[in-house]
Design a protein around this motif. Structure first.
Motif, PDB file in Angstrom:
ATOM      1  N   VAL A 292       0.931  -1.197   0.024  1.00 45.86           N
ATOM      2  CA  VAL A 292       0.084   0.049   0.164  1.00 45.86           C
ATOM      3  C   VAL A 292       0.869   1.176  -0.029  1.00 45.86           C
ATOM      4  N   PRO A 293       1.546   1.434  -1.034  1.00 44.50           N
ATOM      5  CA  PRO A 293       2.743   2.317  -0.920  1.00 44.50           C
ATOM      6  C   PRO A 293       2.117   3.750  -0.676  1.00 44.50           C
ATOM      7  N   GLN A 294       1.174   4.279  -1.539  1.00 44.41           N
ATOM      8  CA  GLN A 294       0.585   5.613  -1.357  1.00 44.41           C
ATOM      9  C   GLN A 294       0.150   5.914   0.139  1.00 44.41           C
ATOM     10  N   THR A 295      -0.819   4.892   0.527  1.00 42.82           N
ATOM     11  CA  THR A 295      -1.188   5.073   1.920  1.00 42.82           C
ATOM     12  C   THR A 295      -0.079   5.175   2.859  1.00 42.82           C
ATOM     13  N   TYR A 296       0.859   4.374   2.838  1.00 38.39           N
ATOM     14  CA  TYR A 296       2.132   4.346   3.865  1.00 38.39           C
ATOM     15  C   TYR A 296       2.947   5.705   3.602  1.00 38.39           C
ATOM     16  N   GLN A 297       3.036   6.032   2.353  1.00 36.71           N
ATOM     17  CA  GLN A 297       3.821   7.371   2.328  1.00 36.71           C
ATOM     18  C   GLN A 297       2.878   8.583   3.076  1.00 36.71           C
ATOM     19  N   SER A 298       1.807   8.492   2.883  1.00 41.50           N
ATOM     20  CA  SER A 298       1.097   9.630   3.595  1.00 41.50           C
ATOM     21  C   SER A 298       1.144   9.356   5.187  1.00 41.50           C
ATOM     22  N   LEU A 299       1.169   8.284   5.619  1.00 44.73           N
ATOM     23  CA  LEU A 299       1.303   7.919   7.206  1.00 44.73           C
ATOM     24  C   LEU A 299       2.613   8.379   7.584  1.00 44.73           C
ATOM     25  N   LEU A 300       3.486   8.120   6.780  1.00 49.22           N
ATOM     26  CA  LEU A 300       4.946   8.571   7.284  1.00 49.22           C
ATOM     27  C   LEU A 300       4.978  10.269   7.243  1.00 49.22           C
ATOM     28  N   ARG A 301       4.339  10.713   6.351  1.00 45.39           N
ATOM     29  CA  ARG A 301       4.339  12.335   6.259  1.00 45.39           C
ATOM     30  C   ARG A 301       3.799  12.973   7.520  1.00 45.39           C
ATOM     31  N   GLU A 302       2.570  12.348   7.781  1.00 44.25           N
ATOM     32  CA  GLU A 302       1.817  12.402   8.980  1.00 44.25           C
ATOM     33  C   GLU A 302       2.363  12.483  10.250  1.00 44.25           C
ATOM     34  N   ALA A 303       3.254  11.216  10.107  1.00 40.79           N
ATOM     35  CA  ALA A 303       3.874  10.995  11.593  1.00 40.79           C
ATOM     36  C   ALA A 303       5.071  12.255  12.050  1.00 40.79           C
ATOM     37  N   ILE A 304       5.650  12.461  10.868  1.00 44.75           N
ATOM     38  CA  ILE A 304       6.633  13.346  10.924  1.00 44.75           C
ATOM     39  C   ILE A 304       6.042  14.991  11.139  1.00 44.75           C
ATOM     40  N   ASN A 305       5.121  15.207  10.281  1.00 41.81           N
ATOM     41  CA  ASN A 305       4.432  16.675  10.622  1.00 41.81           C
ATOM     42  C   ASN A 305       3.906  16.548  12.008  1.00 41.81           C
ATOM     43  N   ASP A 306       3.266  15.520  12.259  1.00 44.71           N
ATOM     44  CA  ASP A 306       2.354  15.770  13.546  1.00 44.71           C
ATOM     45  C   ASP A 306       3.204  15.318  15.012  1.00 44.71           C
ATOM     46  N   ASN A 307       4.760  15.046  14.819  1.00 46.19           N
ATOM     47  CA  ASN A 307       5.419  14.361  15.820  1.00 46.19           C
ATOM     48  C   ASN A 307       4.936  13.449  16.262  1.00 46.19           C
ATOM     49  N   THR A 308       4.416  12.536  15.750  1.00 44.19           N
ATOM     50  CA  THR A 308       3.681  11.476  16.464  1.00 44.19           C
ATOM     51  C   THR A 308       4.160   9.900  16.086  1.00 44.19           C
ATOM     52  N   PRO A 309       4.282   8.876  17.059  1.00 39.49           N
ATOM     53  CA  PRO A 309       5.074   7.930  16.506  1.00 39.49           C
ATOM     54  C   PRO A 309       4.356   7.150  15.239  1.00 39.49           C
ATOM     55  N   LEU A 310       5.063   6.576  14.397  1.00 42.71           N
ATOM     56  CA  LEU A 310       4.616   6.073  13.161  1.00 42.71           C
ATOM     57  C   LEU A 310       3.527   4.849  13.660  1.00 42.71           C
ATOM     58  N   ARG A 311       3.762   4.060  14.645  1.00 45.83           N
ATOM     59  CA  ARG A 311       2.903   3.027  14.878  1.00 45.83           C
ATOM     60  C   ARG A 311       1.678   3.370  15.171  1.00 45.83           C
ATOM     61  N   ILE A 312       1.546   4.546  15.951  1.00 50.79           N
ATOM     62  CA  ILE A 312       0.068   5.223  16.243  1.00 50.79           C
ATOM     63  C   ILE A 312      -0.494   5.253  15.128  1.00 50.79           C
ATOM     64  N   LYS A 313       0.178   5.895  14.007  1.00 52.64           N
ATOM     65  CA  LYS A 313      -0.758   6.328  12.545  1.00 52.64           C
ATOM     66  C   LYS A 313      -1.047   5.139  12.037  1.00 52.64           C
ATOM     67  N   GLU A 314      -0.263   3.938  11.989  1.00 56.72           N
ATOM     68  CA  GLU A 314      -0.250   2.885  11.502  1.00 56.72           C
ATOM     69  C   GLU A 314      -1.858   2.027  12.265  1.00 56.72           C
ATOM     70  N   HIS A 315      -1.861   2.150  13.378  1.00 57.73           N
ATOM     71  CA  HIS A 315      -3.020   1.739  14.214  1.00 57.73           C
ATOM     72  C   HIS A 315      -4.377   2.370  13.773  1.00 57.73           C
ATOM     73  N   ASP A 316      -4.178   3.693  13.527  1.00 58.41           N
ATOM     74  CA  ASP A 316      -5.462   4.510  13.032  1.00 58.41           C
ATOM     75  C   ASP A 316      -5.624   3.992  11.669  1.00 58.41           C
ATOM     76  N   ALA A 317      -4.873   3.670  11.034  1.00 58.13           N
ATOM     77  CA  ALA A 317      -5.209   3.447   9.632  1.00 58.13           C
ATOM     78  C   ALA A 317      -5.487   2.003   9.435  1.00 58.13           C
ATOM     79  N   PHE A 318      -5.069   0.904  10.083  1.00 59.42           N
ATOM     80  CA  PHE A 318      -4.900  -0.382   9.815  1.00 59.42           C
ATOM     81  C   PHE A 318      -5.478  -1.205  11.189  1.00 59.42           C
TER      82      PHE A 318
END
Length: 402
Positions: free
Chosen positions: A284-310
Motif C-alpha cells: 500500500v505504497p501511497q497510503t503508507y507514504q502519507s502515514l509517514l509524512r503525517e507522523a513526521i509533521n505531527d511529531n507522532t509515533p509512526l505505529r500510532i498512525k499505523e494503528h489508526d489506519a490499519f
C-alpha cells in the motif's frame, strides 16, 4: 468468523487411507477444529465453494486438480486462508513452484504432531493480527521486495556459473526480504533440509548454488521494490536502521549471556524487526507514504498512525507474516513486541530484550535512522526483568564494542 466459532481446517489428499489416518490421529482436536477431509482436488474445490476455511493442508501430486492448482485457486479466491503442503512428492520443479504459493511445506511421512503444531502455530498468530485487510494481505504475500541495488547485484552474480556460494550468502544476508524468504524455505522442509536453521548463511549453504540459482532466476523467488512507487530514501533508512539493530541485538545478546542459538535469533529478529514497514511500503505504497509524512509533521509515533489506519502496526504485521512462514517463535515474539515488550509474558532476557534495547539505542546513537519520533524504553518490562538499573551499563558496553 466469530471468536466463539471453531477454526475450520480442510485436509486434501487423493489417498483416502491417509486422510483416515489424519482424522483418527487428530480426533482429540475435534472440539477445537471443524475438520473436513476431501479426497482429491475436485472434491476440495466443491468444499471451498460451499464453506469458509481458515487453513488448507493439501497433498501435491493428485489426479485431476493437482495440489499446485488448488493452492493457486485458494490464493486467488480465498486469500485469507493459511496454505500448508503435506506431500511426499520430490520433483524439484514442482517443489520450487510451491515456494510462492504455500506458506509451509511438510514432508511425508510426517508425524501428525508436526501437522498439529504447524496448524496451531499459524492459527495462534490470529491473536496478533485481527484486522481482516491485513490478514488477507499477509496470506497473499509471495515474497517481500528487496532493495533495488541488492536485487540487481544478486541477479548479476547468479548469471556467473562459477560464483562462490559464500558471495551469494553475503549478498542475501544483507537484504531483509531475501533473508526472510530463504529462512522460510529452509525451515519449512521444502527441500528436505534440517529444520530450525538460525542463520541465512547456513540456509544458503544447505540449499546450495544450483537450487538457489534456479529459485531466483527461473522461479523469481525474489522481487525488487518498484522505484517509482516508493521513496528510496525512506527505504534505505529502514534498511540501515534494521542492519544496525541486527548487529546491536547480537552484541547485546552476547553481553546478556544468552546462549548461542538465542544470539543468532537476536540477530535475525533485529534485522527483521521492521519488516512490516517494508510489506506496507510494497503493498500500500501511497497510503503508507502519507502515514509517514503525517507522523513526521505531527511529531507522532509512526505505529500510532499505523494503528489508526490499519488497526495494527508494522510490528504485528511483520510477526504475522513470518509466523505463518514458519520462522521460530523467539524471532516472532521479538518482532511482534519490540516496541512494547511488557505486552509479552516473558520474565527473563530473550531476543525480545535484545531487540527492544537495540532499537531504542540505535535511535539514540543514530538519530538520522528515525522515521518518526517517540521511541522509548519500556520501563515496566525492564523492571520485570530487573534490568532498569543496568540499562546505562548495557548501553555503554554496546557503544564501547562499536
Amino acid at each position: 468468523m466469530s471468536e466463539n466459532s471453531n477454526l475450520r481446517i480442510l485436509f486434501v489428499d487423493d489417498e483416502r487411507k491417509i486422510l483416515d489416518g489424519i482424522r483418527r490421529k487428530l480426533h482429540s482436536m475435534r472440539k477445537e477444529w471443524d475438520m473436513v477431509f476431501a479426497v482429491g482436488g475436485y472434491e476440495a474445490k466443491k468444499q471451498l465453494m460451499g464453506s469458509h476455511f481458515d487453513v488448507i493442508v493439501t497433498d501435491m501430486l493428485m489426479p485431476g486438480t493437482s495440489g499446485q492448482e488448488l493452492l493457486n485457486i485458494v490464493r486467488e479466491k480465498y486469500p485469507e486462508m493459511i496454505r500448508l503442503v503435506l506431500s511426499g512428492y520430490s520433483d524439484q520443479e514442482i517443489i520450487m513452484q510451491t515456494t510462492k504459493t504455500a506458506h509451509q511445506y511438510l514432508s511425508k511421512p510426517c508425524n501428525v504432531d508436526d501437522i498439529k503444531a504447524a496448524i496451531q502455530r499459524s492459527l495462534s498468530l490470529r491473536k496478533l493480527l485481527k484486522e481482516p485487510r491485513l490478514t488477507r494481505l499477509a496470506a497473499q504475500l509471495k515474497t517481500i521486495p528487496s532493495l533495488p541495488a541488492i536485487y540487481n547485484e544478486i541477479m548479476t552474480k547468479l548469471q556467473n556459473p562459477t560464483v562462490p556460494l559464500k558471495e551469494i550468502a553475503e549478498i542475501i544476508s544483507q537484504d531483509i526480504g531475501m533473508s526472510a524468504k530463504m529462512l522460510q524455505i529452509v525451515n519449512s522442509s521444502f527441500f528436505g533440509v534440517a529444520k530450525h536453521i538460525e542463520s541465512v548463511e547456513r540456509a544458503v549453504s544447505l540449499l546450495g548454488l544450483d537450487i538457489i540459482r534456479s529459485l531466483v532466476l527461473s522461479f523469481h523467488l525474489f522481487e525488487k521494490f518498484k522505484e517509482r512507487e516508493v521513496n528510496i530514501n525512506v527505504l534505505n533508512r529502514v534498511w540501515v536502521h534494521s542492519m544496525a539493530v541486527a548487529g546491536y541485538s547480537k552484541k547485546l545478546a552476547e553481553i546478556m549471556n544468552l546462549d548461542g542459538k538465542l544470539i543468532d535469533y537476536s540477530y535475525m529478529a533485529g534485522m527483521m524487526h521492521d519488516i512490516g514497514k517494508l510489506i506496507l511500503m510494497a503493498e500500500v505504497p501511497q497510503t503508507y507514504q502519507s502515514l509517514l509524512r503525517e507522523a513526521i509533521n505531527d511529531n507522532t509515533p509512526l505505529r500510532i498512525k499505523e494503528h489508526d489506519a490499519f488497526h495494527a502496526s508494522h510490528a504485528e504485521l511483520g510477526a504475522y507474516v513470518l509466523g505463518i512462514w514458519g520462522l521460530q517463535q523467539p524471532v516472532i515474539e521479538a518482532i511482534a513486541y519490540h516496541h512494547h515488550p511488557s505486552a509479552s509474558p516473558t520474565t527473563i532476557p530473550t531476543p525480545l530484550t535484545a531487540v527492544h534495547l537495540a532499537n531504542v539505542f540505535d535511535y539514540e546513537i543514530n538519530p538520522s535512522h528515525r522515521d518518526s519520533q517517540h521511541c522509548s524504553l519500556d520501563i515496566e518490562y525492564l523492571d520485570r526483568l530487573d534490568l532498569t538499573k543496568k540499562v546505562d551499563k548495557l548501553r555503554k558496553r554496546l557503544i564501547q564494542s562499536l
